[in-house]
Design an enzyme around this catalytic site. Sequence first.
Site, PDB file in Angstrom:
ATOM      1  N   VAL A 238       0.780  -1.061  -0.054  1.00 45.65           N
ATOM      2  CA  VAL A 238       0.023  -0.056   0.071  1.00 45.65           C
ATOM      3  C   VAL A 238       0.960   1.268   0.011  1.00 45.65           C
ATOM      4  O   VAL A 238       2.058   1.180   0.371  1.00 45.65           O
ATOM      5  CB  VAL A 238      -1.066   0.024   1.264  1.00 45.65           C
ATOM      6  CG1 VAL A 238      -2.103  -0.900   1.183  1.00 45.65           C
ATOM      7  CG2 VAL A 238      -0.237  -0.059   2.477  1.00 45.65           C
ATOM      8  N   SER A 239       0.364   2.401  -0.422  1.00 46.16           N
ATOM      9  CA  SER A 239       1.331   3.574  -0.561  1.00 46.16           C
ATOM     10  C   SER A 239       1.599   4.297   0.448  1.00 46.16           C
ATOM     11  O   SER A 239       2.703   5.063   0.948  1.00 46.16           O
ATOM     12  CB  SER A 239       0.430   4.532  -1.512  1.00 46.16           C
ATOM     13  OG  SER A 239       0.290   3.893  -2.857  1.00 46.16           O
ATOM     14  N   THR A 240       0.449   4.345   1.684  1.00 45.51           N
ATOM     15  CA  THR A 240       0.568   5.176   2.815  1.00 45.51           C
ATOM     16  C   THR A 240       0.781   4.367   4.212  1.00 45.51           C
ATOM     17  O   THR A 240      -0.064   3.194   3.942  1.00 45.51           O
ATOM     18  CB  THR A 240      -0.397   6.336   2.673  1.00 45.51           C
ATOM     19  OG1 THR A 240      -1.685   5.756   2.762  1.00 45.51           O
ATOM     20  CG2 THR A 240      -0.364   7.167   1.461  1.00 45.51           C
TER      21      THR A 240
ATOM     22  N   GLN B 219      -3.045   3.087   5.524  1.00 47.31           N
ATOM     23  CA  GLN B 219      -3.581   2.246   4.619  1.00 47.31           C
ATOM     24  C   GLN B 219      -3.386   0.782   5.220  1.00 47.31           C
ATOM     25  O   GLN B 219      -2.480   0.605   5.913  1.00 47.31           O
ATOM     26  CB  GLN B 219      -3.392   2.177   3.237  1.00 47.31           C
ATOM     27  CG  GLN B 219      -3.694   3.392   2.450  1.00 47.31           C
ATOM     28  CD  GLN B 219      -3.300   3.380   1.209  1.00 47.31           C
ATOM     29  OE1 GLN B 219      -2.085   3.208   0.701  1.00 47.31           O
ATOM     30  NE2 GLN B 219      -4.279   3.899   0.005  1.00 47.31           N
TER      31      GLN B 219
END
Length: 184
Positions: A9-11, A14
């Site tokens: 996931v990017s962040t 998340q």
Amino acid sequence: MTVFGYARVSTTDQNLEIQEAALRAAGCEVVRSEKRSGTTTTGRTELQTILEFLRSGDVLMVTRIDRLARSIGDLQDIVRAVRAKGASLKATEQPIDTSTAAGKAFLDMLGVFAEFETNLRRERQLEGIAKAKASGVYKGRKPSIDVEQVRAMKAQGFGPAAIAKALKIGRASVYRALEGGSQT
């Protein structure tokens, strides 16, 4: 043959649980995950670990191809690394299997769309910033260096290196502040 799962996931806010559960349900014996941007492979240590451990006949599995890369160049580099090891790439939610011609073709198409989506998001962001600037709402990032404090310390006889150390900033920032420009 080992099936390695990779979740991303990017962040940090998340959640990886859904991807990890799907990978385990698909038969992954090892699942590695990380919270990093997919726009580059730089700093993605879990992905690099999997690529190092892959052996002939192994499978690298993701839930969707955009979890692996959001750039067609990075995706192709990853696929070449997987193939060089004699392994294959599969996705649980997409008909991707690099051991077949159709799977390879579909992978390339999805890679193009993942990069396209990233570029569209970037364009929308830049358009929003331009609109905010035009209406006087967007001012940019607030200055992180107090120029007056830098100048005051200089007036007290501190040198650039001492000012930088005291304020925990770079020497170049001190020089820019002393030249009269505001530092952001």
